[in-house]
Design a protein around this motif. Structure first.
Motif, PDB file in Angstrom:
ATOM      1  N   HIS A 175      -3.444  73.690  -2.028  1.00 47.56           N
ATOM      2  CA  HIS A 175      -3.973  73.551  -1.218  1.00 47.56           C
ATOM      3  C   HIS A 175      -3.958  73.517   0.244  1.00 47.56           C
ATOM      4  O   HIS A 175      -2.266  73.651   0.604  1.00 47.56           O
ATOM      5  CB  HIS A 175      -4.613  72.471  -1.901  1.00 47.56           C
ATOM      6  N   ARG A 176      -4.552  74.022   0.818  1.00 45.22           N
ATOM      7  CA  ARG A 176      -4.482  74.577   2.598  1.00 45.22           C
ATOM      8  C   ARG A 176      -4.275  73.259   3.537  1.00 45.22           C
ATOM      9  O   ARG A 176      -3.658  73.398   4.614  1.00 45.22           O
ATOM     10  CB  ARG A 176      -6.271  75.346   2.699  1.00 45.22           C
ATOM     11  N   LEU A 177      -4.600  72.457   2.024  1.00 44.41           N
ATOM     12  CA  LEU A 177      -4.451  70.798   3.514  1.00 44.41           C
ATOM     13  C   LEU A 177      -2.816  70.087   2.719  1.00 44.41           C
ATOM     14  O   LEU A 177      -2.494  69.402   3.386  1.00 44.41           O
ATOM     15  CB  LEU A 177      -5.027  69.792   3.263  1.00 44.41           C
ATOM     16  N   ALA A 178      -2.260  70.816   2.332  1.00 47.46           N
ATOM     17  CA  ALA A 178      -1.375  70.155   0.965  1.00 47.46           C
ATOM     18  C   ALA A 178      -0.420  70.091   2.477  1.00 47.46           C
ATOM     19  O   ALA A 178       1.236  69.149   1.940  1.00 47.46           O
ATOM     20  CB  ALA A 178      -0.391  71.239   0.027  1.00 47.46           C
ATOM     21  N   THR A 179      -0.004  71.013   3.365  1.00 45.89           N
ATOM     22  CA  THR A 179       0.975  70.959   4.278  1.00 45.89           C
ATOM     23  C   THR A 179       0.525  70.983   5.688  1.00 45.89           C
ATOM     24  O   THR A 179      -0.706  70.739   5.602  1.00 45.89           O
ATOM     25  CB  THR A 179       2.400  71.994   4.174  1.00 45.89           C
ATOM     26  N   GLY A 180       1.147  70.043   6.766  1.00 42.82           N
ATOM     27  CA  GLY A 180       0.742  69.607   7.661  1.00 42.82           C
ATOM     28  C   GLY A 180       1.494  68.187   8.059  1.00 42.82           C
ATOM     29  O   GLY A 180       1.356  67.376   7.481  1.00 42.82           O
ATOM     30  N   GLY A 182       0.854  64.312   9.706  1.00 42.06           N
ATOM     31  CA  GLY A 182      -0.622  63.274  10.268  1.00 42.06           C
ATOM     32  C   GLY A 182      -2.043  63.182   9.662  1.00 42.06           C
ATOM     33  O   GLY A 182      -1.246  64.043   8.577  1.00 42.06           O
ATOM     34  N   PRO A 183      -2.420  62.266   9.639  1.00 38.63           N
ATOM     35  CA  PRO A 183      -3.000  61.973   8.732  1.00 38.63           C
ATOM     36  C   PRO A 183      -4.813  62.912   8.820  1.00 38.63           C
ATOM     37  O   PRO A 183      -5.058  63.188   9.557  1.00 38.63           O
ATOM     38  CB  PRO A 183      -4.009  60.340   8.499  1.00 38.63           C
ATOM     39  N   TYR A 257       1.025  64.839  -1.255  1.00 38.41           N
ATOM     40  CA  TYR A 257      -0.303  63.172  -0.488  1.00 38.41           C
ATOM     41  C   TYR A 257      -0.214  63.978   0.824  1.00 38.41           C
ATOM     42  O   TYR A 257       0.682  63.886   1.691  1.00 38.41           O
ATOM     43  CB  TYR A 257       0.674  62.127  -1.220  1.00 38.41           C
ATOM     44  N   ARG A 258      -1.398  63.041   1.421  1.00 39.48           N
ATOM     45  CA  ARG A 258      -1.249  63.105   2.463  1.00 39.48           C
ATOM     46  C   ARG A 258      -2.233  61.750   2.829  1.00 39.48           C
ATOM     47  O   ARG A 258      -2.894  61.349   1.875  1.00 39.48           O
ATOM     48  CB  ARG A 258      -2.167  63.874   3.489  1.00 39.48           C
TER      49      ARG A 258
END
Length: 314
Positions: A175-180, A182-183, A257-258
């Motif tokens: 998923h595009r949000l899987a890495t990065g 901060g919340p 998990y984020r």
């Protein structure tokens, strides 16, 4: 009056949808089985089956009978098992329900403590349940005590808060949000496909309200009762999910998990029916508090048994 033998005969016919196969399953001849079913229908004053030359189908009344009969027979079997265990020397039997996410974090610690400190007590543990299912089980006396996610609907249940658990977003590994770092702002999830616990469950209700406050309605493409199944759907790329942080231990699939900005929190509490006479509930509550402390801090924590004035209604 309906007896247990007729109930067992009825369930066999209802599940086999065939008198001949049901008779074989029950190790009896078909004519007496048919006679018993006719007597049952006469006693109840209604048809339970629609009979054809090829098969047997349940009427609407028969469907209700099947659901109730299965539960009654299961309760009778559980009663017999409990009595046998106590007769064999067990100090008691405690039927315990757990919500899905607690199954992977709190429950193992509780069971380990119970085996060590309540060696004569038999725990019958039923995990991967939703709060509405647990509540019904407590009210119908099929469960003695449970660890669930508030709120509950019935004023007959007493609650003892254990802890709060922040929701995190579980994402497919690609998923595009899987890495990065901060919340993740909850509004960033608008337009995404969600997989969710069923509507009415505590986490689904809190998720829906949190998304509403963030300005969108979650697009739920699939529901799952069990946490392990829910996370398997996430790992398969079906969508993302908001789950309690403690659910991380359930996933075998590749999931990221984020944390969430201003993450909504879901509670965890012990619940039991008002007026319950089980003397095993107080020691179970003490063990549950200790288990939560050990899981949270990674070391044993001594918690005295909760006093009656710590009990609170929902």
């Amino acid at each position: 009056m309906v007896d247990l033998r007729q109930m067992r005969y009825f369930v066999a016919v209802a599940e086999e949808r065939h008198f001949g196969r049901a008779a074989e399953r029950l190790h009896m001849a078909q004519p007496p089985l048919s006679q018993q079913i006719k007597q049952l229908e006469t006693t109840l004053g209604t048809k339970l089956f629609e009979r054809t030359t090829r098969r047997v189908d349940l009427t609407d009344a028969g469907q209700i009978m099947l659901e109730r009969a299965r539960q009654i027979l299961a309760d009778v079997e559980a009663l017999a098992k409990d009595v046998r265990e106590v007769g064999a020397g067990a100090a008691g039997v405690l039927r315990v329900g757990f919500v899905g996410s607690a199954t992977y974090r709190v429950m193992p610690a509780v069971v380990q403590l119970a085996r060590r400190e309540l060696p004569g007590v038999r725990l019958h543990v039923m995990g991967e349940m939703l709060t509405p299912q647990i509540e019904q089980g407590l009210l119908e006396n099929r469960l003695d005590v449970a660890v669930l996610r508030p709120p509950v609907q019935s004023s007959e249940l007493l609650l003892d808060a254990l802890e709060g658990d922040s929701l995190v977003v579980a994402l497919p590994a690609h998923h595009r949000l899987a890495t990065g770092g901060g919340p993740v702002p909850l509004a960033e999830l608008a337009g995404e496909d969600f997989v969710s616990y069923p509507q009415g469950s505590a986490v689904a209700t809190i998720t829906s309200e949190a998304c509403r406050q963030a300005g969108f309605r979650p697009r739920v493409v699939q529901e799952a009762t069990e946490t392990s199944t829910l996370l398997a759907f996430v790992g398969a790329g079906m969508g993302l999910a908001l789950v309690p942080d403690g659910a991380r231990r359930a996933a075998a699939s590749p999931i990221a998990y984020r944390e969430l900005e201003s993450a909504p929190e879901v509670g965890l509490a012990i619940a039991w029916k008002h007026g319950s006479r089980s003397g095993l509930i107080p020691p179970f509550r003490a063990l549950a508090h200790r288990a939560v402390g050990e899981v949270r801090h990674g070391q044993p924590s001594i918690v005295h048994p909760p006093s009656p004035d710590q009990q609170e209604r929902p």
